[in-house]
Design a protein around this motif. Structure first.
Motif: not given
Ligand SMILES: Cc1cc2nc3c(=O)[nH]c(=O)nc-3n(C[C@H](O)[C@H](O)[C@H](O)COP(=O)(O)OP(=O)(O)OC[C@H]3O[C@@H](n4cnc5c(N)ncnc54)[C@H](O)[C@@H]3O)c2cc1C
Length: 562
Positions: A239-240, A242, A244, A264, A266, A270, A277, A312, A342, A344, A394, A531, A540
């Motif tokens: 679920i999610g 990103g 991770g 949910a 794209a 984040q 990056i 979602e 999912t 933040v 960010s 993640g 990260r």
């Molecule tokens: C502008 C910006 C720049 C960044 N730059 C860097 C960098 O240079 N280097 C670095 O290491 N890190 C960077 N980061 C941090 C990095 O992007 C995050 O640590 C990373 O994306 C986390 O990945 P994740 O998969 O845990 O979650 P996320 O990237 O937050 O993805 C979570 C996904 O889950 C989906 N989701 C949430 N709830 C639900 C649900 N109930 N059902 C279905 N889908 C759901 C969301 O829509 C989202 O697409 C940056 C962050 C931002 C915002």
């Protein structure tokens, strides 16, 4: 008799090197691999190369990649690339350098937004040259190489929903052409569709079908993204989408698990918003977050993971060894194991005009106030004064990205300096960028205007003095929070909502089995977390990718036990 249609002109790869032997060698190697699809054009100094570019521009040719030598007497490679960017901003840029000039090349990453520096010699080209050029051509084709996209959005400049539709298409990397409803072209299209400007936004698909204020799911479906799971039972549901989640989907599917990824909005999360990056292993020149996400998405699809967007997850039910995931718009699927990834979401700025709860009348969100990078509007800030709120990486990245177009970027930071919250390399880049002004000890307490944002009220944290400033674009990056309130109580979380797992689970978390939980396993066996949403995670990209991959290893162990 009609004349035969002219063959479409090939895009160009242009090389410039003052050493004729090197110049010929680069062109020869490039021709060997790319001549069928691209025209290789060679110049032996910067001024000549620029003259050639001007002629190409007038003739309507496109340039995909520049390969320029760093040390050239009349004009350095960096100076050439800087001038070439004015003519062909979308072309990808490679600097050829000797080992001794690596530092200059690294500096050039910021000056000319260099995509890659290539050390001479590049033998064998199959290992050192072609993979670089392949990746750049792929990126160019994905962005700059596109002809004018046929999907059109007709909307109002100051409409929140128009803004959301643009954001949705942009974050899914679906190219579109944005047309103001009050422009002549907007009137013409609405009239042709038999509509008027009370029915906005209107999306006209590539096949010419008008969709009036479509939902994201409807848009995704029409534009070729999957929105429905292909099966109703999976070994692993992630679920999610990103980094991770994408990593978990790649590893799960590539290791033979029937895997579905539920996103949910794209894929990319984040990370998809990051303009560059710079700290992700293996990308010394940095990588755009949306490109990384796009590659990961294709990788997951290659291994036959089922990727569904715009759905979602709103409930996770536990029925013995089966887990049921329910979607916000109805429907559900069953699975044996789950990876929660999912991430933040942005926290809202506590300032008038910046709350989503304010409703369409007083909230300026999407009408000049944007949470996150909003790359789809960032491109439109040419010659404007824009404000960015936030003191972490960010916000710093966004300021650097916006500074390439905007007249001035004001970075508004609540604390006394950037040092406590931003990486050193970004602080240095910001200090070296003359059109970024950092306002420390300052907060935005009000955003106001008419149809769109016109002014901000800033408050000085030391004197409490307020000042109104003109501003039409405000980008907010003030930290994030997990959205985990939809999870069942059985999944233990910390007091901020982050999911606890493995050794972080407390004795009273309700862990039901005799064996201890695996790493990344939540208080419910078979439900893992990876993640940013995990308590104490590193926030990260690399950490999220690592955890997503590692979670799959423990999913295998869990499945073998049940
Ligand atoms: C502008 C910006 C720049 C960044 N730059 C860097 C960098 O240079 N280097 C670095 O290491 N890190 C960077 N980061 C941090 C990095 O992007 C995050 O640590 C990373 O994306 C986390 O990945 P994740 O998969 O845990 O979650 P996320 O990237 O937050 O993805 C979570 C996904 O889950 C989906 N989701 C949430 N709830 C639900 C649900 N109930 N059902 C279905 N889908 C759901 C969301 O829509 C989202 O697409 C940056 C962050 C931002 C915002």
């Amino acid at each position: 008799m009609t004349a035969p249609a002219a063959a479409p002109r090939k895009p160009i790869i242009l090389t410039v090197d003052d050493d004729p032997a090197v110049s010929r060698a680069v062109a020869r190697d490039l021709r060997r691999k790319y001549a069928e699809t691209y025209r290789i054009v060679r110049a032996e100094n910067g001024p000549d190369a620029l003259d050639t570019l001007r002629e190409l521009k007038l003739r309507g040719d496109t340039v995909a990649v520049f390969v320029a030598d760093y040390r050239m007497p009349a004009m350095s490679g960096i100076e050439f690339l800087e001038a070439a960017m004015d003519l062909y901003p979308m072309a990808r840029r490679v600097l050829l350098t000797a080992y001794a000039d690596t530092h200059a090349a690294i500096d050039a990453i910021n000056v000319v937004d260099l995509d890659h520096y290539l050390l001479k010699p590049w033998d064998p080209p199959e290992e050192k040259l072609y993979p670089v050029i392949d990746a750049l051509l792929e990126a160019w084709n994905a962005d700059g190489g596109h002809p004018m996209p046929n999907t059109k959005i007709i909307g109002h400049r100051y409409s929140r929903r128009s803004s959301e539709v643009r954001e949705f298409l942009a974050s899914n990397r679906l190219p579109y052409h944005w047309i103001f409803a009050d422009d002549d072209e907007g009137h013409r299209l609405l009239e042709a569709a038999g509509l008027d400007d009370r029915a906005l936004p209107v999306v006209i698909t590539e096949t010419g079908e008008p969709l009036v204020d479509p939902s994201n799911t409807e848009l995704a479906g029409r534009l070729g993204l999957s929105t429905e799971p292909r099966a109703d039972f999976y070994d692993l549901a992630v679920i999610g989408g990103g980094p991770g989640g994408l990593a978990a989907a790649v590893y799960g599917a590539s290791e033979g698990l029937r895997t579905v990824l539920i996103e949910a909005v794209a894929t990319g999360g984040q990370a998809g918003q990051s303009s560059r990056i710079e700290n992700y292993l293996g990308f010394p020149d940095g990588v755009r977050g949306d490109q990384l996400a796009d590659r990961a998405r294709r990788q997951a699809e290659k291994f036959s993971a089922d990727l569904i967007t715009t759905r979602e997850a709103v409930a996770l039910e536990l029925h013995g060894n089966t887990r049921t995931i329910r979607f916000a718009d109805g429907g559900s699927l069953d699975c044996r194991s789950v990876v929660l990834a999912t991430g933040v979401s942005y926290r809202e700025l506590d300032a008038d005009g910046c709350h989503s709860r304010d409703g369409d009348d007083s909230s300026l969100i999407g009408r000049g106030v944007y949470y996150g990078a909003a790359t789809y509007v960032a491109a439109e800030c040419e010659d404007q004064e824009v404000y960015v709120v936030g003191g972490a990486n960010s916000a710093g990245q966004a300021a650097m990205n916006l500074a390439r177009k905007a007249a001035r970027v004001h970075l508004v930071v609540r604390g006394p300096s950037l040092e406590a919250s931003m990486s050193y390399y970004l602080i240095q880049q910001i200090e070296a960028t003359p059109n970024i002004e950092v306002h420390t000890n300052t907060r935005v307490c009000r955003a106001f205007g008419g149809e769109g944002l016109e002014n901000l009220t800033l408050i000085d944290g030391t004197t409490n003095q307020t000042t109104d400033v003109g501003c039409t674009q405000l980008f907010i990056f003030i930290g994030a929070q997990p959205r985990t309130d939809w999870l069942p109580d059985a999944i233990a979380r910390d007091d901020r909502g982050f999911v606890l797992s493995g050794p972080d689970l407390k004795p009273d978390s309700g862990w039901p089995l005799d064996r201890p939980p695996h790493h990344l396993e939540t208080s419910v066996p078979g439900v893992f977390v990876a993640g940013d949403v995990r308590a104490e995670s590193a926030k990260r990209v690399a950490a999220a990718v690592g955890e997503g991959s590692m979670a799959v290893m423990f999913v295998h162990r869990y499945l073998a036990e049940t």
